[in-house]
Design a protein around this motif. Structure first.
Motif, PDB file in Angstrom:
ATOM      1  N   ALA A   1       0.839  -1.205   0.000  1.00 16.53           N
ATOM      2  CA  ALA A   1       0.000   0.000   0.000  1.00 16.53           C
ATOM      3  C   ALA A   1       0.872   1.254   0.000  1.00 16.53           C
ATOM      4  N   LEU A   2       1.929   1.260   0.816  1.00 12.62           N
ATOM      5  CA  LEU A   2       2.834   2.412   0.842  1.00 12.62           C
ATOM      6  C   LEU A   2       3.491   2.607  -0.526  1.00 12.62           C
ATOM      7  N   MET A   3       3.987   1.517  -1.104  1.00 10.21           N
ATOM      8  CA  MET A   3       4.684   1.643  -2.392  1.00 10.21           C
ATOM      9  C   MET A   3       3.747   2.179  -3.468  1.00 10.21           C
ATOM     10  N   ALA A   4       2.480   1.789  -3.449  1.00 12.11           N
ATOM     11  CA  ALA A   4       1.520   2.307  -4.428  1.00 12.11           C
ATOM     12  C   ALA A   4       1.339   3.814  -4.253  1.00 12.11           C
ATOM     13  N   VAL A   5       1.267   4.265  -3.005  1.00 15.80           N
ATOM     14  CA  VAL A   5       1.148   5.709  -2.751  1.00 15.80           C
ATOM     15  C   VAL A   5       2.398   6.435  -3.234  1.00 15.80           C
TER      16      VAL A   5
ATOM     17  N   LEU B   1      14.560  -5.968   4.010  1.00 15.54           N
ATOM     18  CA  LEU B   1      14.443  -5.735   2.576  1.00 15.54           C
ATOM     19  C   LEU B   1      14.593  -4.242   2.330  1.00 15.54           C
ATOM     20  N   VAL B   2      15.409  -3.890   1.350  1.00 19.24           N
ATOM     21  CA  VAL B   2      15.738  -2.493   1.067  1.00 19.24           C
ATOM     22  C   VAL B   2      15.332  -2.179  -0.367  1.00 19.24           C
ATOM     23  N   TYR B   3      14.586  -1.093  -0.529  1.00 17.47           N
ATOM     24  CA  TYR B   3      14.166  -0.611  -1.845  1.00 17.47           C
ATOM     25  C   TYR B   3      14.679   0.819  -1.985  1.00 17.47           C
ATOM     26  N   LEU B   4      15.332   1.118  -3.094  1.00 18.40           N
ATOM     27  CA  LEU B   4      15.761   2.487  -3.387  1.00 18.40           C
ATOM     28  C   LEU B   4      14.908   2.997  -4.540  1.00 18.40           C
TER      29      LEU B   4
ATOM     30  N   PHE C   1      14.954   5.701   0.426  1.00 14.89           N
ATOM     31  CA  PHE C   1      15.109   4.303   0.827  1.00 14.89           C
ATOM     32  C   PHE C   1      13.862   3.883   1.591  1.00 14.89           C
ATOM     33  N   VAL C   2      13.327   2.726   1.264  1.00 11.14           N
ATOM     34  CA  VAL C   2      12.223   2.125   2.014  1.00 11.14           C
ATOM     35  C   VAL C   2      12.708   0.764   2.485  1.00 11.14           C
ATOM     36  N   THR C   3      12.556   0.496   3.774  1.00 18.78           N
ATOM     37  CA  THR C   3      12.945  -0.811   4.294  1.00 18.78           C
ATOM     38  C   THR C   3      11.771  -1.443   5.021  1.00 18.78           C
ATOM     39  N   THR C   4      11.793  -2.762   5.035  1.00 17.63           N
ATOM     40  CA  THR C   4      10.843  -3.524   5.824  1.00 17.63           C
ATOM     41  C   THR C   4      11.554  -4.776   6.306  1.00 17.63           C
ATOM     42  N   ARG C   5      11.037  -5.365   7.345  1.00 20.35           N
ATOM     43  CA  ARG C   5      11.633  -6.598   7.872  1.00 20.35           C
ATOM     44  C   ARG C   5      10.639  -7.730   7.742  1.00 20.35           C
ATOM     45  N   VAL C   6      11.205  -8.914   7.469  1.00 20.98           N
ATOM     46  CA  VAL C   6      10.386 -10.100   7.319  1.00 20.98           C
ATOM     47  C   VAL C   6      11.032 -11.227   8.119  1.00 20.98           C
ATOM     48  N   ASP C   7      10.190 -12.053   8.718  1.00 18.66           N
ATOM     49  CA  ASP C   7      10.655 -13.152   9.548  1.00 18.66           C
ATOM     50  C   ASP C   7      11.559 -14.092   8.745  1.00 18.66           C
TER      51      ASP C   7
ATOM     52  N   PRO D   1       4.850  -9.119  -0.067  1.00 16.85           N
ATOM     53  CA  PRO D   1       4.174  -8.872  -1.347  1.00 16.85           C
ATOM     54  C   PRO D   1       5.170  -8.418  -2.412  1.00 16.85           C
ATOM     55  N   SER D   2       4.928  -8.854  -3.622  1.00 21.66           N
ATOM     56  CA  SER D   2       5.754  -8.409  -4.752  1.00 21.66           C
ATOM     57  C   SER D   2       5.351  -6.990  -5.151  1.00 21.66           C
ATOM     58  N   VAL D   3       6.322  -6.202  -5.588  1.00 19.50           N
ATOM     59  CA  VAL D   3       6.025  -4.871  -6.126  1.00 19.50           C
ATOM     60  C   VAL D   3       6.132  -4.864  -7.655  1.00 19.50           C
ATOM     61  N   CYS D   4       6.135  -6.039  -8.283  1.00 19.15           N
ATOM     62  CA  CYS D   4       6.220  -6.137  -9.752  1.00 19.15           C
ATOM     63  C   CYS D   4       5.079  -5.409 -10.444  1.00 19.15           C
ATOM     64  N   GLY D   5       3.909  -5.389  -9.832  1.00 16.95           N
ATOM     65  CA  GLY D   5       2.769  -4.706 -10.440  1.00 16.95           C
ATOM     66  C   GLY D   5       2.949  -3.196 -10.470  1.00 16.95           C
ATOM     67  N   LEU D   6       3.839  -2.683  -9.628  1.00 14.78           N
ATOM     68  CA  LEU D   6       4.085  -1.236  -9.579  1.00 14.78           C
ATOM     69  C   LEU D   6       5.278  -0.844 -10.443  1.00 14.78           C
ATOM     70  N   TRP D   7       6.348  -1.625 -10.342  1.00 14.18           N
ATOM     71  CA  TRP D   7       7.563  -1.379 -11.122  1.00 14.18           C
ATOM     72  C   TRP D   7       7.972  -2.715 -11.743  1.00 14.18           C
ATOM     73  N   PRO D   8       7.759  -2.904 -13.041  1.00 14.60           N
ATOM     74  CA  PRO D   8       8.091  -4.189 -13.676  1.00 14.60           C
ATOM     75  C   PRO D   8       9.548  -4.633 -13.481  1.00 14.60           C
ATOM     76  N   ILE D   9      10.479  -3.707 -13.321  1.00 18.48           N
ATOM     77  CA  ILE D   9      11.877  -4.086 -13.091  1.00 18.48           C
ATOM     78  C   ILE D   9      12.028  -4.917 -11.822  1.00 18.48           C
ATOM     79  N   ALA D  10      11.089  -4.815 -10.906  1.00 22.48           N
ATOM     80  CA  ALA D  10      11.141  -5.579  -9.658  1.00 22.48           C
ATOM     81  C   ALA D  10      11.107  -7.079  -9.920  1.00 22.48           C
ATOM     82  N   GLU D  11      10.560  -7.481 -11.062  1.00 24.20           N
ATOM     83  CA  GLU D  11      10.519  -8.912 -11.358  1.00 24.20           C
ATOM     84  C   GLU D  11      11.923  -9.504 -11.323  1.00 24.20           C
ATOM     85  N   TRP D  12      12.885  -8.842 -11.921  1.00 24.58           N
ATOM     86  CA  TRP D  12      14.265  -9.332 -11.933  1.00 24.58           C
ATOM     87  C   TRP D  12      14.926  -9.177 -10.565  1.00 24.58           C
ATOM     88  N   GLN D  13      14.700  -8.032  -9.936  1.00 22.31           N
ATOM     89  CA  GLN D  13      15.330  -7.772  -8.640  1.00 22.31           C
ATOM     90  C   GLN D  13      14.816  -8.746  -7.571  1.00 22.31           C
TER      91      GLN D  13
END
Length: 154
Positions: free
Chosen positions: A37-41, A69-72, A83-89, A96-108
């Motif tokens: 939700a944040l990334m979409a905003v 997880l780090v996103y620039l 920079f956006v970071t989140t932590r996962v167990d 969630p994948s962000v591929c729907g927002l930025w297609p380059i995320a598919e490779w990353q």
């Protein structure tokens, strides 16, 4: 927009974000279940318009039993980055994948999956990228072991 104004604007839109201190540019953290939700905003809000996911990576934090997880992101229209970071167990690394927002995320995201074992919900093609399909384990995890690893000199 200077980093402090940028962070204040984002916080006014998403009050659950936390600022990250000691970063060389604007940086914030958010819970993994609020990431998409944040990334979409961040991508869609006209005042922000982060249209480019520059890179995405993960940091293994075994003592804290998580991955960070780090996103620039970069906004070409406004010239600001974030920079956006989140932590996962670490035992159930699913985000969630962000591929729907930025297609380059598919490779990353495939790279992070291949080397760290982080799983991305709704990723269209999550499979190994560099290693063989039958490779066992994730070599950038700090506890990774295999018979070909060299001992560190003492």
């Amino acid at each position: 927009m200077d980093p402090e104004k940028l962070l204040a604007l984002i916080e006014s839109i998403c009050p659950t974000v936390r600022h990250r201190a000691h970063a060389d540019r604007a940086a914030l953290s958010i819970a993994a279940d609020e990431l998409l939700a944040l990334m979409a905003v961040l991508r869609d809000d006209p005042a922000l318009r982060f249209d480019f996911l520059v890179t995405h990576t993960a940091i293994d934090l075994p003592d804290e039993k998580c991955f960070e997880l780090v996103y620039l992101l970069y906004a070409s229209e406004h010239g600001h980055s974030l920079f956006v970071t989140t932590r996962v167990d670490r035992d159930n690394p699913v985000v969630p994948s962000v591929c729907g927002l930025w297609p380059i995320a598919e490779w990353q995201e495939r790279e992070v999956y291949d080397l760290m074992g982080v799983l991305y919900d709704e990723h269209p093609d999550l499979r190994r990228m560099f290693l063989e399909d039958d490779w066992v384990g994730f070599p950038l995890r700090k506890d990774y072991q295999d018979e070909h690893m060299l001992e560190l000199p003492k």
